[in-house]
Design a protein around this motif. Structure first.
Motif, PDB file in Angstrom:
ATOM      1  N   GLY A   3     -19.653   1.823   9.098  1.00 49.27           N
ATOM      2  CA  GLY A   3     -19.828   3.171   9.598  1.00 49.27           C
ATOM      3  C   GLY A   3     -19.411   3.293  11.042  1.00 49.27           C
ATOM      4  O   GLY A   3     -19.855   2.546  11.902  1.00 49.27           O
ATOM      5  N   ILE A   4     -18.543   4.218  11.270  1.00 48.78           N
ATOM      6  CA  ILE A   4     -18.069   4.528  12.613  1.00 48.78           C
ATOM      7  C   ILE A   4     -17.954   6.041  12.696  1.00 48.78           C
ATOM      8  O   ILE A   4     -17.589   6.697  11.721  1.00 48.78           O
ATOM      9  CB  ILE A   4     -16.716   3.822  12.910  1.00 48.78           C
ATOM     10  N   THR A   5     -18.304   6.586  13.821  1.00 48.45           N
ATOM     11  CA  THR A   5     -18.247   8.034  13.961  1.00 48.45           C
ATOM     12  C   THR A   5     -16.857   8.482  14.414  1.00 48.45           C
ATOM     13  O   THR A   5     -16.075   7.688  14.961  1.00 48.45           O
ATOM     14  CB  THR A   5     -19.273   8.547  14.990  1.00 48.45           C
ATOM     15  N   VAL A   6     -16.587   9.740  14.190  1.00 48.05           N
ATOM     16  CA  VAL A   6     -15.334  10.317  14.662  1.00 48.05           C
ATOM     17  C   VAL A   6     -15.246  10.166  16.175  1.00 48.05           C
ATOM     18  O   VAL A   6     -14.193   9.823  16.711  1.00 48.05           O
ATOM     19  CB  VAL A   6     -15.218  11.800  14.245  1.00 48.05           C
ATOM     20  N   LYS A   7     -16.346  10.368  16.870  1.00 45.64           N
ATOM     21  CA  LYS A   7     -16.347  10.222  18.323  1.00 45.64           C
ATOM     22  C   LYS A   7     -15.895   8.820  18.731  1.00 45.64           C
ATOM     23  O   LYS A   7     -15.090   8.654  19.642  1.00 45.64           O
ATOM     24  CB  LYS A   7     -17.730  10.522  18.887  1.00 45.64           C
ATOM     25  N   GLU A   8     -16.407   7.801  18.042  1.00 47.57           N
ATOM     26  CA  GLU A   8     -16.014   6.421  18.342  1.00 47.57           C
ATOM     27  C   GLU A   8     -14.541   6.182  18.029  1.00 47.57           C
ATOM     28  O   GLU A   8     -13.845   5.482  18.776  1.00 47.57           O
ATOM     29  CB  GLU A   8     -16.887   5.439  17.559  1.00 47.57           C
ATOM     30  N   LEU A   9     -14.058   6.772  16.932  1.00 46.70           N
ATOM     31  CA  LEU A   9     -12.633   6.653  16.591  1.00 46.70           C
ATOM     32  C   LEU A   9     -11.759   7.318  17.652  1.00 46.70           C
ATOM     33  O   LEU A   9     -10.716   6.786  18.030  1.00 46.70           O
ATOM     34  CB  LEU A   9     -12.353   7.277  15.221  1.00 46.70           C
ATOM     35  N   LEU A  10     -12.186   8.485  18.123  1.00 46.41           N
ATOM     36  CA  LEU A  10     -11.429   9.191  19.158  1.00 46.41           C
ATOM     37  C   LEU A  10     -11.358   8.365  20.436  1.00 46.41           C
ATOM     38  O   LEU A  10     -10.302   8.259  21.058  1.00 46.41           O
ATOM     39  CB  LEU A  10     -12.067  10.552  19.453  1.00 46.41           C
ATOM     40  N   GLU A  11     -12.481   7.769  20.814  1.00 42.57           N
ATOM     41  CA  GLU A  11     -12.518   6.941  22.019  1.00 42.57           C
ATOM     42  C   GLU A  11     -11.631   5.705  21.871  1.00 42.57           C
ATOM     43  O   GLU A  11     -10.931   5.315  22.800  1.00 42.57           O
ATOM     44  CB  GLU A  11     -13.954   6.530  22.335  1.00 42.57           C
ATOM     45  N   ALA A  12     -11.650   5.099  20.686  1.00 34.14           N
ATOM     46  CA  ALA A  12     -10.877   3.874  20.457  1.00 34.14           C
ATOM     47  C   ALA A  12      -9.382   4.126  20.383  1.00 34.14           C
ATOM     48  O   ALA A  12      -8.584   3.269  20.764  1.00 34.14           O
ATOM     49  CB  ALA A  12     -11.344   3.195  19.165  1.00 34.14           C
ATOM     50  N   THR A  13      -8.988   5.306  19.885  1.00 40.28           N
ATOM     51  CA  THR A  13      -7.567   5.575  19.662  1.00 40.28           C
ATOM     52  C   THR A  13      -6.942   6.506  20.693  1.00 40.28           C
ATOM     53  O   THR A  13      -5.717   6.622  20.752  1.00 40.28           O
ATOM     54  CB  THR A  13      -7.347   6.210  18.277  1.00 40.28           C
ATOM     55  N   GLY A  14      -7.766   7.190  21.462  1.00 39.85           N
ATOM     56  CA  GLY A  14      -7.236   8.184  22.392  1.00 39.85           C
ATOM     57  C   GLY A  14      -6.754   9.436  21.671  1.00 39.85           C
ATOM     58  O   GLY A  14      -5.979  10.214  22.210  1.00 39.85           O
ATOM     59  N   ASN A  16      -7.218  13.096  19.280  1.00 36.50           N
ATOM     60  CA  ASN A  16      -7.834  14.406  19.462  1.00 36.50           C
ATOM     61  C   ASN A  16      -8.465  14.855  18.157  1.00 36.50           C
ATOM     62  O   ASN A  16      -7.880  14.662  17.089  1.00 36.50           O
ATOM     63  CB  ASN A  16      -6.786  15.446  19.871  1.00 36.50           C
ATOM     64  N   LEU A  17      -9.617  15.482  18.242  1.00 37.13           N
ATOM     65  CA  LEU A  17     -10.280  16.046  17.072  1.00 37.13           C
ATOM     66  C   LEU A  17      -9.659  17.414  16.800  1.00 37.13           C
ATOM     67  O   LEU A  17      -9.726  18.308  17.633  1.00 37.13           O
ATOM     68  CB  LEU A  17     -11.777  16.170  17.319  1.00 37.13           C
ATOM     69  N   LEU A  18      -9.036  17.563  15.636  1.00 35.32           N
ATOM     70  CA  LEU A  18      -8.384  18.823  15.281  1.00 35.32           C
ATOM     71  C   LEU A  18      -9.270  19.708  14.424  1.00 35.32           C
ATOM     72  O   LEU A  18      -9.107  20.919  14.403  1.00 35.32           O
ATOM     73  CB  LEU A  18      -7.068  18.553  14.544  1.00 35.32           C
ATOM     74  N   HIS A  19     -10.185  19.093  13.682  1.00 41.27           N
ATOM     75  CA  HIS A  19     -11.057  19.861  12.798  1.00 41.27           C
ATOM     76  C   HIS A  19     -12.248  18.979  12.435  1.00 41.27           C
ATOM     77  O   HIS A  19     -12.091  17.788  12.224  1.00 41.27           O
ATOM     78  CB  HIS A  19     -10.294  20.253  11.527  1.00 41.27           C
ATOM     79  N   GLY A  20     -13.424  19.549  12.373  1.00 42.21           N
ATOM     80  CA  GLY A  20     -14.596  18.784  11.963  1.00 42.21           C
ATOM     81  C   GLY A  20     -15.538  18.505  13.113  1.00 42.21           C
ATOM     82  O   GLY A  20     -15.484  19.147  14.156  1.00 42.21           O
ATOM     83  N   GLN A  21     -16.396  17.508  12.898  1.00 38.99           N
ATOM     84  CA  GLN A  21     -17.470  17.198  13.832  1.00 38.99           C
ATOM     85  C   GLN A  21     -17.366  15.758  14.336  1.00 38.99           C
ATOM     86  O   GLN A  21     -17.053  14.854  13.569  1.00 38.99           O
ATOM     87  CB  GLN A  21     -18.823  17.370  13.138  1.00 38.99           C
ATOM     88  N   GLU A  22     -17.690  15.548  15.604  1.00 38.53           N
ATOM     89  CA  GLU A  22     -17.641  14.205  16.196  1.00 38.53           C
ATOM     90  C   GLU A  22     -18.675  13.255  15.601  1.00 38.53           C
ATOM     91  O   GLU A  22     -18.495  12.048  15.661  1.00 38.53           O
ATOM     92  CB  GLU A  22     -17.845  14.273  17.712  1.00 38.53           C
ATOM     93  N   ASP A  23     -19.741  13.782  15.019  1.00 42.00           N
ATOM     94  CA  ASP A  23     -20.783  12.900  14.483  1.00 42.00           C
ATOM     95  C   ASP A  23     -20.544  12.509  13.022  1.00 42.00           C
ATOM     96  O   ASP A  23     -21.335  11.767  12.436  1.00 42.00           O
ATOM     97  CB  ASP A  23     -22.168  13.519  14.646  1.00 42.00           C
ATOM     98  N   GLN A  24     -19.433  12.962  12.427  1.00 49.39           N
ATOM     99  CA  GLN A  24     -19.077  12.569  11.055  1.00 49.39           C
ATOM    100  C   GLN A  24     -18.846  11.067  11.003  1.00 49.39           C
ATOM    101  O   GLN A  24     -18.237  10.501  11.893  1.00 49.39           O
ATOM    102  CB  GLN A  24     -17.809  13.306  10.612  1.00 49.39           C
TER     103      GLN A  24
END
Length: 93
Positions: A3-14, A16-24
Motif C-alpha cells: 500500500g502506497i498513497t497517491v501522495k507518496e507516489l507523487l513525491e517519489a516521481t515528481g 502531478n495529480l490530474l484527477h482523484g485524491q492524494e489519500d487513495q
C-alpha cells in the motif's frame, strides 16, 4: 507492495495529480490491464507496437485505483480519454 498513497507516489516521481485524491491507496503494480488484482497502480507502457494508454478504461474497470499517464496533461484530458475508450458502456466509464 503493501500500500502506497497517491501522495507518496507523487513525491517519489515528481508527478502531478490530474484527477482523484492524494489519500487513495494502491496495493499492487500492474503493467497489464488484463491482469489486475484490485487496488492496482496501472503503469501504461509505451512499446514499439502497443501504447498501453489505450487501455486506461479497461484498467480502471478491472481494478486500477491509480493510473500513471505520460500522455495527458490535465484531468479533463484523462476524463475525455476514458469516455472515448468506454464508448457506449456508461457503467464501465
Amino acid at each position: 507492495m503493501t500500500g502506497i498513497t497517491v501522495k507518496e507516489l507523487l513525491e517519489a516521481t515528481g508527478g502531478n495529480l490530474l484527477h482523484g485524491q492524494e489519500d487513495q491507496h494502491a496495493k499492487h503494480i500492474s503493467l497489464d490491464s488484463r491482469k489486475m488484482e484490485g487496488d492496482d497502480l496501472f503503469v501504461p507502457i509505451v512499446g514499439e507496437r502497443v501504447d498501453a494508454h489505450r487501455f486506461l478504461c479497461q484498467a480502471i474497470a478491472s481494478g486500477a485505483a491509480v493510473v500513471f499517464t505520460s500522455e495527458h496533461h490535465c484531468g479533463e484530458d484523462v476524463k475525455a480519454c476514458v469516455r472515448q475508450q468506454c464508448g457506449e458502456n456508461r457503467e464501465q466509464e
